[in-house]
Structure formats: structure tokens, C-alpha cells
Design an enzyme around this catalytic site. Structure first.
Site, PDB file in Angstrom:
ATOM      1  N   HIS A 151     -16.697   4.061  10.269  1.00 30.71           N
ATOM      2  CA  HIS A 151     -17.054   5.148   9.360  1.00 30.71           C
ATOM      3  C   HIS A 151     -18.568   5.303   9.399  1.00 30.71           C
ATOM      4  CE1 HIS A 151     -17.363   7.730   5.912  1.00 30.71           C
ATOM      5  NE2 HIS A 151     -16.045   7.830   5.863  1.00 30.71           N
ATOM      6  N   LYS A 197       0.401 -10.078  -0.218  1.00 27.72           N
ATOM      7  CA  LYS A 197      -0.269 -11.382  -0.212  1.00 27.72           C
ATOM      8  C   LYS A 197      -1.197 -11.643  -1.378  1.00 27.72           C
ATOM      9  CE  LYS A 197      -3.828 -10.425   3.312  1.00 27.72           C
ATOM     10  NZ  LYS A 197      -4.274 -10.810   4.641  1.00 27.72           N
ATOM     11  N   HIS A 220     -13.818   0.668  10.047  1.00 31.36           N
ATOM     12  CA  HIS A 220     -13.098   1.380   8.986  1.00 31.36           C
ATOM     13  C   HIS A 220     -11.589   1.449   9.202  1.00 31.36           C
ATOM     14  CE1 HIS A 220     -12.644   4.226   5.732  1.00 31.36           C
ATOM     15  NE2 HIS A 220     -12.159   5.157   6.529  1.00 31.36           N
ATOM     16  N   GLY A 254       0.853  -1.189   0.000  1.00 30.23           N
ATOM     17  CA  GLY A 254       0.000   0.000   0.000  1.00 30.23           C
ATOM     18  C   GLY A 254       0.888   1.238   0.000  1.00 30.23           C
ATOM     19  N   ARG A 279     -15.816  12.107  13.467  1.00 24.27           N
ATOM     20  CA  ARG A 279     -16.381  10.847  12.981  1.00 24.27           C
ATOM     21  C   ARG A 279     -17.021  10.003  14.079  1.00 24.27           C
ATOM     22  NH1 ARG A 279     -12.432   8.080   8.770  1.00 24.27           N
ATOM     23  NH2 ARG A 279     -13.086   9.810   7.476  1.00 24.27           N
ATOM     24  N   LEU A 337      -3.526   8.570   5.184  1.00 22.41           N
ATOM     25  CA  LEU A 337      -2.591   8.536   4.050  1.00 22.41           C
ATOM     26  C   LEU A 337      -1.420   9.476   4.347  1.00 22.41           C
ATOM     27  CD1 LEU A 337      -5.165   8.617   1.089  1.00 22.41           C
ATOM     28  CD2 LEU A 337      -3.918   6.636   1.941  1.00 22.41           C
ATOM     29  N   GLN A 382     -10.953   7.268  -0.668  1.00 23.95           N
ATOM     30  CA  GLN A 382     -11.764   8.174  -1.493  1.00 23.95           C
ATOM     31  C   GLN A 382     -11.454   9.637  -1.201  1.00 23.95           C
ATOM     32  OE1 GLN A 382     -15.946   7.294  -1.075  1.00 23.95           O
ATOM     33  NE2 GLN A 382     -15.753   5.214  -1.835  1.00 23.95           N
ATOM     34  N   GLY A 383     -11.709  10.040   0.071  1.00 15.48           N
ATOM     35  CA  GLY A 383     -11.698  11.464   0.441  1.00 15.48           C
ATOM     36  C   GLY A 383     -10.421  12.179   0.074  1.00 15.48           C
ATOM     37  N   THR A 424      -5.275   1.268   0.602  1.00 11.00           N
ATOM     38  CA  THR A 424      -4.877   2.489  -0.108  1.00 11.00           C
ATOM     39  C   THR A 424      -5.666   2.654  -1.402  1.00 11.00           C
ATOM     40  OG1 THR A 424      -2.649   2.303   0.804  1.00 11.00           O
ATOM     41  CG2 THR A 424      -2.903   3.675  -1.176  1.00 11.00           C
ATOM     42  N   GLU A 451     -13.780  17.708   5.271  1.00  6.34           N
ATOM     43  CA  GLU A 451     -14.298  16.506   5.941  1.00  6.34           C
ATOM     44  C   GLU A 451     -14.512  16.815   7.422  1.00  6.34           C
ATOM     45  OE1 GLU A 451     -12.776  12.880   3.133  1.00  6.34           O
ATOM     46  OE2 GLU A 451     -11.478  13.365   4.786  1.00  6.34           O
ATOM     47  N   ARG A 453      -9.162   9.057  14.949  1.00  4.10           N
ATOM     48  CA  ARG A 453      -8.407   9.658  13.844  1.00  4.10           C
ATOM     49  C   ARG A 453      -9.221  10.735  13.125  1.00  4.10           C
ATOM     50  NH1 ARG A 453      -8.066   8.479   8.097  1.00  4.10           N
ATOM     51  NH2 ARG A 453      -9.597   6.826   8.429  1.00  4.10           N
ATOM     52  N   ALA A 468       2.170   2.956   2.365  1.00  3.43           N
ATOM     53  CA  ALA A 468       3.294   2.944   3.305  1.00  3.43           C
ATOM     54  C   ALA A 468       4.470   2.158   2.720  1.00  3.43           C
ATOM     55  CB  ALA A 468       2.863   2.349   4.644  1.00  3.43           C
TER      56      ALA A 468
HETATM   57  P1  FAD Z   1      -2.714  -0.887   2.930  1.00  3.81           P
HETATM   58  O1  FAD Z   1      -2.905   0.115   1.879  1.00  3.81           O
HETATM   59  O2  FAD Z   1      -3.915  -1.577   3.440  1.00  3.81           O
HETATM   60  O3  FAD Z   1      -1.711  -1.989   2.389  1.00  3.81           O
HETATM   61  C1  FAD Z   1      -1.439  -3.142   3.156  1.00  3.81           C
HETATM   62  C2  FAD Z   1      -0.658  -4.106   2.287  1.00  3.81           C
HETATM   63  O4  FAD Z   1      -0.203  -5.202   3.077  1.00  3.81           O
HETATM   64  C3  FAD Z   1      -1.475  -4.713   1.160  1.00  3.81           C
HETATM   65  O5  FAD Z   1      -0.663  -4.760   0.032  1.00  3.81           O
HETATM   66  C4  FAD Z   1      -1.769  -6.125   1.660  1.00  3.81           C
HETATM   67  O6  FAD Z   1      -2.002  -7.065   0.659  1.00  3.81           O
HETATM   68  C5  FAD Z   1      -0.477  -6.426   2.398  1.00  3.81           C
HETATM   69  N1  FAD Z   1      -0.574  -7.489   3.398  1.00  3.81           N
HETATM   70  C6  FAD Z   1      -1.413  -7.582   4.451  1.00  3.81           C
HETATM   71  N2  FAD Z   1      -1.152  -8.712   5.155  1.00  3.81           N
HETATM   72  C7  FAD Z   1      -0.127  -9.334   4.525  1.00  3.81           C
HETATM   73  C8  FAD Z   1       0.593 -10.541   4.745  1.00  3.81           C
HETATM   74  N3  FAD Z   1       0.304 -11.382   5.760  1.00  3.81           N
HETATM   75  N4  FAD Z   1       1.578 -10.873   3.887  1.00  3.81           N
HETATM   76  C9  FAD Z   1       1.898 -10.078   2.840  1.00  3.81           C
HETATM   77  N5  FAD Z   1       1.237  -8.929   2.573  1.00  3.81           N
HETATM   78  C10 FAD Z   1       0.249  -8.556   3.413  1.00  3.81           C
HETATM   79  N6  FAD Z   1      -7.422   7.372   4.660  1.00  3.81           N
HETATM   80  C11 FAD Z   1      -7.187   8.655   4.327  1.00  3.81           C
HETATM   81  O7  FAD Z   1      -6.261   9.268   4.852  1.00  3.81           O
HETATM   82  N7  FAD Z   1      -7.967   9.265   3.404  1.00  3.81           N
HETATM   83  C12 FAD Z   1      -8.994   8.642   2.776  1.00  3.81           C
HETATM   84  O8  FAD Z   1      -9.659   9.222   1.935  1.00  3.81           O
HETATM   85  C13 FAD Z   1      -9.273   7.300   3.131  1.00  3.81           C
HETATM   86  N8  FAD Z   1     -10.310   6.631   2.567  1.00  3.81           N
HETATM   87  C14 FAD Z   1     -10.472   5.298   2.842  1.00  3.81           C
HETATM   88  C15 FAD Z   1     -11.459   4.584   2.185  1.00  3.81           C
HETATM   89  C16 FAD Z   1     -11.598   3.221   2.393  1.00  3.81           C
HETATM   90  C17 FAD Z   1     -12.684   2.458   1.679  1.00  3.81           C
HETATM   91  C18 FAD Z   1     -10.722   2.561   3.280  1.00  3.81           C
HETATM   92  C19 FAD Z   1     -10.839   1.090   3.507  1.00  3.81           C
HETATM   93  C20 FAD Z   1      -9.751   3.283   3.965  1.00  3.81           C
HETATM   94  C21 FAD Z   1      -9.610   4.646   3.745  1.00  3.81           C
HETATM   95  N9  FAD Z   1      -8.635   5.383   4.402  1.00  3.81           N
HETATM   96  C22 FAD Z   1      -8.425   6.689   4.070  1.00  3.81           C
HETATM   97  C23 FAD Z   1      -7.654   4.715   5.256  1.00  3.81           C
HETATM   98  C24 FAD Z   1      -6.384   4.475   4.428  1.00  3.81           C
HETATM   99  O9  FAD Z   1      -6.753   4.145   3.105  1.00  3.81           O
HETATM  100  C25 FAD Z   1      -5.520   3.376   4.988  1.00  3.81           C
HETATM  101  O10 FAD Z   1      -5.331   3.554   6.359  1.00  3.81           O
HETATM  102  C26 FAD Z   1      -4.163   3.394   4.296  1.00  3.81           C
HETATM  103  O11 FAD Z   1      -4.344   3.278   2.907  1.00  3.81           O
HETATM  104  C27 FAD Z   1      -3.308   2.271   4.818  1.00  3.81           C
HETATM  105  O12 FAD Z   1      -2.161   2.187   4.017  1.00  3.81           O
HETATM  106  P2  FAD Z   1      -1.100   1.060   4.342  1.00  3.81           P
HETATM  107  O13 FAD Z   1      -0.047   1.162   3.299  1.00  3.81           O
HETATM  108  O14 FAD Z   1      -0.728   1.115   5.752  1.00  3.81           O
HETATM  109  O15 FAD Z   1      -1.937  -0.306   4.172  1.00  3.81           O
HETATM  110  C1  SIN Z   2     -13.673   9.134   3.445  1.00  4.45           C
HETATM  111  O1  SIN Z   2     -13.466   9.452   2.272  1.00  4.45           O
HETATM  112  O2  SIN Z   2     -14.701   9.400   4.061  1.00  4.45           O
HETATM  113  C2  SIN Z   2     -12.609   8.374   4.148  1.00  4.45           C
HETATM  114  C3  SIN Z   2     -11.640   9.320   4.689  1.00  4.45           C
HETATM  115  C4  SIN Z   2     -10.798   8.684   5.752  1.00  4.45           C
HETATM  116  O3  SIN Z   2     -11.033   7.555   6.169  1.00  4.45           O
HETATM  117  O4  SIN Z   2      -9.877   9.356   6.198  1.00  4.45           O
END
Ligand code: FAD
Ligand code: SIN
Length: 532
Positions: A235, A34, A342, A13, A281, A383, A46-47, A42, A117, A377, A15
Site C-alpha cells: 500500500h 486463533k 498490504h 473475517g 496502486r 472485501l 478503511q476504504g 477485515t 480510489e 489488485r 469470508a
Molecule cells: P481476515 O479478515 O484477515 O480474517 C482471517 C481470519 O482467520 C481471522 O479471524 C484470523 O484470526 C483467522 N486465522 C488466521 N490464521 C488462523 C489459524 N491458524 N487458525 C485459526 N484462525 C486463523 N480491502 C478492501 O476491499 N477494501 C478496503 O478498504 C480494505 N482496507 C484494508 C485496510 C487494512 C488496514 C488492511 C490490513 C486490509 C484492507 N483490505 C481492504 C484488505 C481486506 O481487508 C482483506 O483482504 C479482507 O478483509 C480479508 O478477509 P478474510 O476474511 O479473507 O481474512
Molecule cells: C484503503 O482504504 O486504501 C485500502 C483499500 C484496499 O486495500 O482495497
């Protein structure tokens, strides 16, 4: 089979990919993920990304809003870090190719369109219409694909972290290659855990199927320090439709003028908070929960029918198109919505450089607890947190990798158990749904000591069964995830039982007050011990 890399990244994702790009010039990088590369939360964001760009905004205001939302538990230094370093990281994403909605000033520089937001006192959400996450994920993946030092290992399920003999230092990870059906090992100088969240421990969640809390469970088994897992964020607005799978209706829709109404047509948020639909929220989710419980209705409604239709379609094309699939035209029909799990505010405790309590193990993104979010949060700070802390962790990790000699061999035996598919999937599916239902019914938006106790007793029994199953049965992806879900559900409940007050996302009927004297502290959980 043993792979050796300078940097090992578990998760693809925002990160993981940000970190990969930032360390790739200094060593060989493995990105273990995985499912497919883009399968991540990620990709569904949306927002947008909260950051200070408006001339009327300031770092102080963004810091204040974040700390207010965190209800006394946000760590000021961590908040200051994401806020002050945010604009530079956002500009980097834009320069890399993320197509954020923007105009240009007279000298050709981008002027980002800033959305609003809940909990934000000004417009500060940088976004790509309503598919910001997809734009960011695509940009980062393309940049990683172009780098010769970055190697992707998709369909690799990380199983457990590998530790040195003393259990103090992380050496890498073992993983199930689910296509070739064998266990492989990764040794590395630095490991970054960035596996995202745990929404899938709940029956209803906005999170994609990858969000099974694997990183949190692995870190816990390895003896890392975790914190604040009671603060699961719900959410307020996901589409209420039997086939929509908790599809998110972004908070940005409320920021754009959407109004929440109950089935009687009343704008009920007026009774709950002066900021109405744009209250923090946790407040909006609890208000919707109360409205539904009081009326017996299955949902409330988000009404945007008073807003200009073309503007709605232009700003929210992803939401508009998705709702049309369910025969719902948001420009005229009120959108039926319900809350869903969420985001997890707690996670693996890190310092301001992404370092965990285990040497050579870093954590960033949703899996980490940096201290930014406290008890709730602020929208679109996730993000931002991921991109800022992955940047910082990359700088630090470069030094850590520099003075480290990697071991030549594995710390233990190679796995030689069975990894074929199992015929007893029904047992796994049954346990999974039971945990998800327990978490939804008993560890939800409003909690009680009795419900938490009931949930804990059941989840403990299931977790013990699953652990036996894990040792005896063939290793499959669903068993690996069930084991992690059972572990993490247990940890969330234990943290929730420990905190005897109501604060932010943790709302207890039998401890309704916030008690700063006793509880203005993080909940810490490590190797079975819990304290603050
Ligand atoms: P992720 O993007 O979830 O990536 C995790 C990765 O780890 C994936 O590739 C997954 O396959 C991998 N993985 C997991 N377990 C394993 C394993 N055992 N072995 C190997 N790989 C593994 N946040 C905002 O700031 N703004 C927004 O607008 C927003 N909108 C959102 C909308 C939705 C629908 C959702 C669900 C979340 C939203 N969030 C938003 C929250 C935000 O998207 C997430 O917190 C953020 O993207 C997390 O990023 P990350 O890289 O930590 O994890
Ligand atoms: C949303 O678009 O409402 C999600 C935003 C967030 O989780 O930070």
C-alpha cells in the site's frame, strides 16, 4: 478431544462469517479462530467495497478497471462474477445492519455515498466513513451470534489440515487451544479455509498480527495447488511514525483530493502517471519508493491541508483521530507516509465456487486465488471478492456436505507432545525478525535476481531449523506462526524467482519488461514443484 461438525470454518473475517451465515440453516457450523472473534484484517479495512451503484457506472467499466489493474493476469470469468454479483451482496450486508454511509431516495431506498480510489474510472466505493471493515465485521459477528447452529472456537490456532489416507480429501483440522493448552481435532464434511493474508512476513505491514499466512502454509503442506504468490501488494500510504505500526492512510484520502508531495513540496506523481495520485496502486508505491531512494528521504507527504477541514473530519474520523494521537492534525499538517506490505494477490487456487484442488476443502477471501486480481489488485475489490465467493462456496458446499459420510475417527494418532510455554522464545523472535527484515529488504517493491537468491538461501536455512524446532520443542503459538511465516516467505520468493519479467506488483530490475508471450500465465506451485 474430537469435535464433529457439518461445516468447519477456519477464520472469522468477512469470508468466514459470510459463509457461516449462509450454511448455518443446513447444518452445525464451527468457526475456529486463533484470537478474539473480531481479530482480522477485515476489522481494519478503511476504504470500502467496490461495486456498481452509480447510474453513470456500469459492470463493463468495473470489469475493465479490474482487468487493467491486473496487468493481463486477471481471469475474465472471475472478474465478471464479482462485478455482476457484487451489488446484491453489498445490499445484503446493508440489510443485515452494516451502516454504510448513505442517504435515501424518494421511496426510502438507500443511496450509497460512493468514494473514489486509485485505478477506478468512476466513484464506486461503498463505505462506512473510513471504518468500513469494522462496520462489516461487527454486523456479521452479531448475526452469527444470533444463530443457534454457529459455534465459535476462539483462541484455537489451526495447525494442519487432516487428510484421508490417499491425501486427496480434507477431513478437518487439528488446532492448538491456546487457553487450555491442548491440541484438539475437528472433523467435518466441508472445511472452509479463510485465514486471510500474509503481511506479517514483512517487517512493515498494514496487516494485523493474525496475518501470518497460516492458511497458505497449511494448504501447501497438505498438497493443495497454490498460485501467483509473487504478487504481494504494497500500500503506498501508511503513516511514517515510529509508534504508528504502519497505520493505513486510506487511498480514499487521495480519492477525496489528497496530493502526494516530496520533501521539496513537488507534486511528483505528475511525472509518473497521467492519473497522478489515483494511478493504480503498484504505480504509486513504486513512484514513492523511487522518490525516497533518489532523495534519501525517509518518507513523502500526503497533503490534504487545502481541503475543507470539517469535510475531512466528517469523512475520515478514524484517520483524523489516529493522527491526532501522534500530534498530527491532518487538516493543517502534511502527513508523512511510506509504503508497507498490504495484500497477497495469489493464494490457494480455487474455481468459481471456492473449491480447491483437495476434495471437501474450500478457500475464500484473501487466502484464495480466484483469478480476480491477477498481478495487481484494484482497490476495494478484496472485501467484494470475499463476500461474493463465500456466498457461491456456501451454495456449493451445501451439496458437497449432503452426500458425504464423515469418518468416525482420526486418520492418524492424536498429538501427545508438550504444549506448555517455552523458555526459548528468544530463538523464535530472532528468526522471525530475520525473515521479516530479509523479505522487506530483498523481496520488496523493487526486486533483483541477486537479492531474491540471497533471501531464498537465508530463508531456506531458517525454515529447515524451524521445522526441526517444531518437531522437538513444545508447541506454542509463536512457533506455529514462525513455521508458517518461514514456509510462506520461501514460497513467495520461489514464485518471484520463477517469473522472469516485470508485471504489476512484481518489478524486477534485471527483467524490466513485461513479456506476454512467455509469462502471461499464472505461476503455480504445488508440493515443491513450480510451473506455469
Ligand atoms: P481476515 O479478515 O484477515 O480474517 C482471517 C481470519 O482467520 C481471522 O479471524 C484470523 O484470526 C483467522 N486465522 C488466521 N490464521 C488462523 C489459524 N491458524 N487458525 C485459526 N484462525 C486463523 N480491502 C478492501 O476491499 N477494501 C478496503 O478498504 C480494505 N482496507 C484494508 C485496510 C487494512 C488496514 C488492511 C490490513 C486490509 C484492507 N483490505 C481492504 C484488505 C481486506 O481487508 C482483506 O483482504 C479482507 O478483509 C480479508 O478477509 P478474510 O476474511 O479473507 O481474512
Ligand atoms: C484503503 O482504504 O486504501 C485500502 C483499500 C484496499 O486495500 O482495497
Amino acid at each position: 478431544m474430537i469435535h464433529k461438525f457439518d461445516y468447519l470454518i477456519i477464520g472469522s473475517g468477512i469470508a468466514g462469517l459470510t459463509f457461516a451465515l449462509k450454511v448455518a440453516d443446513t447444518g452445525k457450523v464451527a468457526v475456529v479462530t486463533k484470537k478474539e472473534r473480531a481479530d482480522s484484517s477485515t476489522n481494519y479495512a478503511q476504504g470500502g467495497i467496490a461495486s456498481v451503484f452509480d447510474p453513470n457506472d456500469s459492470f463493463e467499466r468495473h470489469i475493465e478497471d479490474t482487468i487493467r489493474s491486473g496487468c493481463g493476469l486477471s481471469h475474465p470469468e472471475a472478474v465478471e462474477t464479482i462485478v455482476s454479483e457484487g451489488p446484491e451482496r453489498v445490499r445484503e450486508l446493508y440489510t443485515l445492519g452494516a451502516e454504510f454511509t448513505a442517504g435515501k431516495d424518494s421511496s426510502g431506498e438507500p443511496v450509497f455515498d460512493l468514494g473514489r480510489e486509485g485505478g477506478h474510472s468512476v466513484n464506486r466505493i461503498v463505505h462506512a466513513r473510513d471504518y468500513t471493515g469494522q462496520a462489516v465485521e461487527k454486523t456479521l459477528l452479531e448475526a452469527c451470534a444470533d444463530h443457534p447452529n454457529i459455534h465459535f472456537f476462539k483462541h484455537h490456532y489451526a495447525l494442519d489440515l487432516l487428510l484421508d489416507e490417499g491425501g486427496e480429501s480434507c477431513l478437518g483440522v487439528c488446532a492448538l487451544n491456546s487457553e487450555e493448552r491442548r491440541v484438539v481435532y475437528f472433523l467435518s464434511k466441508v472445511t472452509l479455509l479463510c485465514t486471510g493474508g500474509l503481511g506479517r512476513i514483512y517487517l512493515h505491514t498494514t496487516n494485523p498480527s493474525i496475518a501470518t499466512g497460516d492458511g497458505i502454509a497449511m494448504a501447501y503442506r497438505a498438497g493443495a495447488v497454490l498460485g501467483n504468490l509473487e504478487f504481494t501488494q504494497f500500500h503506498p500510504t501508511t503513516l511514517y511514525h515510529p509508534e504508528a505500526n504502519s497505520f493505513l492512510i486510506s487511498e480514499a484520502v487521495r480519492g477525496y483530493g489528497g496530493i502526494l508531495r516530496n520533501s521539496g513540496g513537488e507534486r511528483f506523481m505528475e511525472r509518473y502517471h497521467p492519473d497522478k495520485e489515483l494511478a493504480p496502486r503498484d504505480v504509486v508505491a513504486r513512484a514513492i519508493d523511487a522518490e525516497m531512494k533518489n532523495s534519501g528521504d525517509h518518507c513523502v507527504y500526503l497533503d490534504v491541508s487545502h481541503l475543507e477541514p470539517e469535510g475531512l473530519k466528517r469523512n475520515f474520523p478514524y484517520i483524523y483521530d489516529n493522527c491526532i494521537k501522534y500530534k498530527l492534525d491532518i487538516t493543517v499538517d502534511p502527513i508523512p507516509v511510506v509504503p508497507a506490505a498490504h495484500y497477497i494477490c495469489g493464494g490457494v487456487v480455487t474455481d468459481l465456487h471456492g473449491r480447491t484442488s483437495l476434495k471437501h476443502l474450500y478457500a475464500t477471501g484473501e487466502v484464495a486465488m480466484t483469478g480476480v486480481h491477477g498481478a495487481n489488485r484494484l482497490a476495494s475489490n478484496s472485501l467484494l471478492e470475499a463476500v461474493v465467493f463465500s456466498h457461491r462456496a456456501a451454495i456449493d458446499a451445501h451439496q458437497t456436505a449432503g452426500d458425504y459420510i464423515m469418518p468416525d475417527s482420526l486418520p492418524g494418532e492424536e498429538y501427545n507432545g508438550r504444549v506448555e510455554y517455552d523458555e526459548e522464545e528468544i530463538l523464535i523472535a530472532h528468526d522471525l525478525i530475520e525473515i521479516q527484515r530479509l523479505m522487506w529488504d530483498y523481496v520488496g517493491i523493487v526486486r533483483s535476481s541477486m537479492r531474491l537468491q540471497r533471501a531464498y538461501e537465508r530463508v531456506k536455512i531458517i525454515a529447515e531449523d524451524v521445522e526441526k524446532f517444531y518437531i522437538e520443542q513444545p508447541l506454542t503459538e509463536s512457533l506455529v506462526e514462525l513455521r508458517n511465516i518461514a514456509t510462506v516467505a520461501g514460497l513467495v520468493i520461489r514464485c518471484a524467482q520463477f517469473r522472469k519479467e516485470s508485471r504489476g506488483l512484481h518489478c524486477m530490475v534485471d527483467w524490466p519488461e513485461r513479456d506476454d508471450e512467455k509469462w502471461r500465465r499464472d505461476t503455480i506451485i504445488k508440493s515443491g514443484e513450480i510451473y506455469n
